[in-house]
Design an enzyme around this catalytic site. Structure first.
Site, PDB file in Angstrom:
ATOM      1  N   ARG A 112      41.347  39.561  33.872  1.00 28.84           N
ATOM      2  CA  ARG A 112      40.710  40.520  34.780  1.00 28.84           C
ATOM      3  C   ARG A 112      40.787  41.942  34.211  1.00 28.84           C
ATOM      4  O   ARG A 112      39.840  42.715  34.340  1.00 28.84           O
ATOM      5  CB  ARG A 112      41.368  40.455  36.162  1.00 28.84           C
ATOM      6  CG  ARG A 112      40.601  41.259  37.193  1.00 28.84           C
ATOM      7  CD  ARG A 112      40.977  40.907  38.624  1.00 28.84           C
ATOM      8  NE  ARG A 112      40.088  41.584  39.554  1.00 28.84           N
ATOM      9  CZ  ARG A 112      40.258  42.833  39.960  1.00 28.84           C
ATOM     10  NH1 ARG A 112      41.297  43.525  39.548  1.00 28.84           N
ATOM     11  NH2 ARG A 112      39.390  43.390  40.787  1.00 28.84           N
ATOM     12  N   LYS A 199      57.088  51.724  34.047  1.00 30.39           N
ATOM     13  CA  LYS A 199      56.537  50.643  33.238  1.00 30.39           C
ATOM     14  C   LYS A 199      55.237  51.067  32.539  1.00 30.39           C
ATOM     15  O   LYS A 199      55.079  50.868  31.329  1.00 30.39           O
ATOM     16  CB  LYS A 199      56.279  49.413  34.095  1.00 30.39           C
ATOM     17  CG  LYS A 199      55.839  48.193  33.297  1.00 30.39           C
ATOM     18  CD  LYS A 199      54.469  47.740  33.722  1.00 30.39           C
ATOM     19  CE  LYS A 199      53.999  46.551  32.906  1.00 30.39           C
ATOM     20  NZ  LYS A 199      52.702  46.051  33.365  1.00 30.39           N
ATOM     21  N   PRO A 216      59.095  48.765  27.640  1.00 31.37           N
ATOM     22  CA  PRO A 216      58.522  48.546  28.981  1.00 31.37           C
ATOM     23  C   PRO A 216      59.265  47.439  29.733  1.00 31.37           C
ATOM     24  O   PRO A 216      59.552  46.378  29.169  1.00 31.37           O
ATOM     25  CB  PRO A 216      57.075  48.128  28.682  1.00 31.37           C
ATOM     26  CG  PRO A 216      56.797  48.670  27.306  1.00 31.37           C
ATOM     27  CD  PRO A 216      58.092  48.593  26.573  1.00 31.37           C
TER      28      PRO A 216
END
Length: 267
Positions: A112, A199, A216
């Site tokens: 997506r 993040k 991250p």
């Protein structure tokens, strides 16, 4: 031509660090970076490595074998993770594109995200030939209202993308300066953008600014660290913590049985 070692296209281009590369039926990958179009395959990697732009983009001059050996020497579990995907490299992506892409990645899956990024480029990027489009500049996006992004179907992230574009275009966020700023300061600067938390900031630092010490931490990585490296902090992995993070993330996602014991205890 000399063979390039420690570089695997699938491991590098499908590990979640980039979103503009598509695998072709013949196994090659076609993508766009900084307005450059490329089709790359295992066969033409040596030729690609001779090109200054693409050699830098794929980080082909860095000795990943030595980095992997140094990381492996420090920890047996990390050694297994590093050996699982030895061909993974950290790309030198355009900083604004990385920032924008990882804002769009929030609460999203990779297919997506790729679709949203593709529509963003087709709608607002400059055509660069053969049906491809450059990533839209921050100035182009800064001139929009969030509602203008409805057509790319990015939902609540639209207002964050526009805010990021306006801060970058106006110089409030100087992405070039963040390449050399103290890591904690660079992270705080990025978190001035609405919707950018630790993040997304660290993803931007690692994948867009090539700050290889950035690490991250999403929900999955926190779980992996707690299970595989209890009591360890990202700083423990040193100046190549970001590369260690890629190895750990990929190894963990591909080996869910590592967490079977954890589930048994929870049950």
């Amino acid at each position: 031509m000399q063979k390039i070692l420690d570089f695997d296209l699938e491991q590098t281009l499908e590990c979640g660090q980039c979103f503009r590369w598509e695998r072709q039926p013949d196994g090659s990958y076609t993508g766009v970076a900084s307005g450059h179009i490329l089709n790359i395959s295992e066969e033409n990697i040596p030729q690609i490595a001779q090109d200054e732009f693409w050699g830098n983009y794929f980080d082909l001059k860095r000795d990943y074998a030595k980095i992997r050996a140094d990381l492996s020497a420090a920890d047996r579990t990390l050694a297994r993770a590093a050996q699982f995907a030895p061909g993974m490299r950290i790309l030198n992506q355009e900083p604004w594109e990385a920032l924008c892409s990882f804002i769009l990645s929030q609460n999203n899956n990779i297919p997506r995200i790729r679709g949203i990024v593709k529509r963003l480029c087709e709608q607002f990027g400059e055509p660069i030939g053969d049906g491809f489009f450059a990533f839209p500049t921050p100035e182009r996006i800064a001139a929009l209202e969030p509602e203008a992004l409805c057509e790319i179907r990015c939902g609540f992230r639209a207002k964050y993308v526009v805010d990021a574009a306006r801060k970058v275009a106006s110089g409030v966020i100087d992405l070039e300066r963040l390449k050399t700023a103290e890591l904690s300061d660079a992270r705080e600067q990025l978190m001035q953008i609405h919707g950018v938390g630790p993040k997304v900031a660290d993803c931007t630092l690692l994948y867009g600014l090539h700050r290889l010490e950035a690490f991250p931490m999403d929900v999955w990585m926190k779980r992996a660290m707690q299970t595989l490296f209890p009591g360890r902090s990202p700083e423990a992995f040193g100046c190549y913590a970001g590369i260690a993070q890629q190895y750990i993330f990929h190894y963990s996602r591909c080996n869910p049985e590592l967490f079977a014991q954890e589930r048994q205890h929870a049950g």
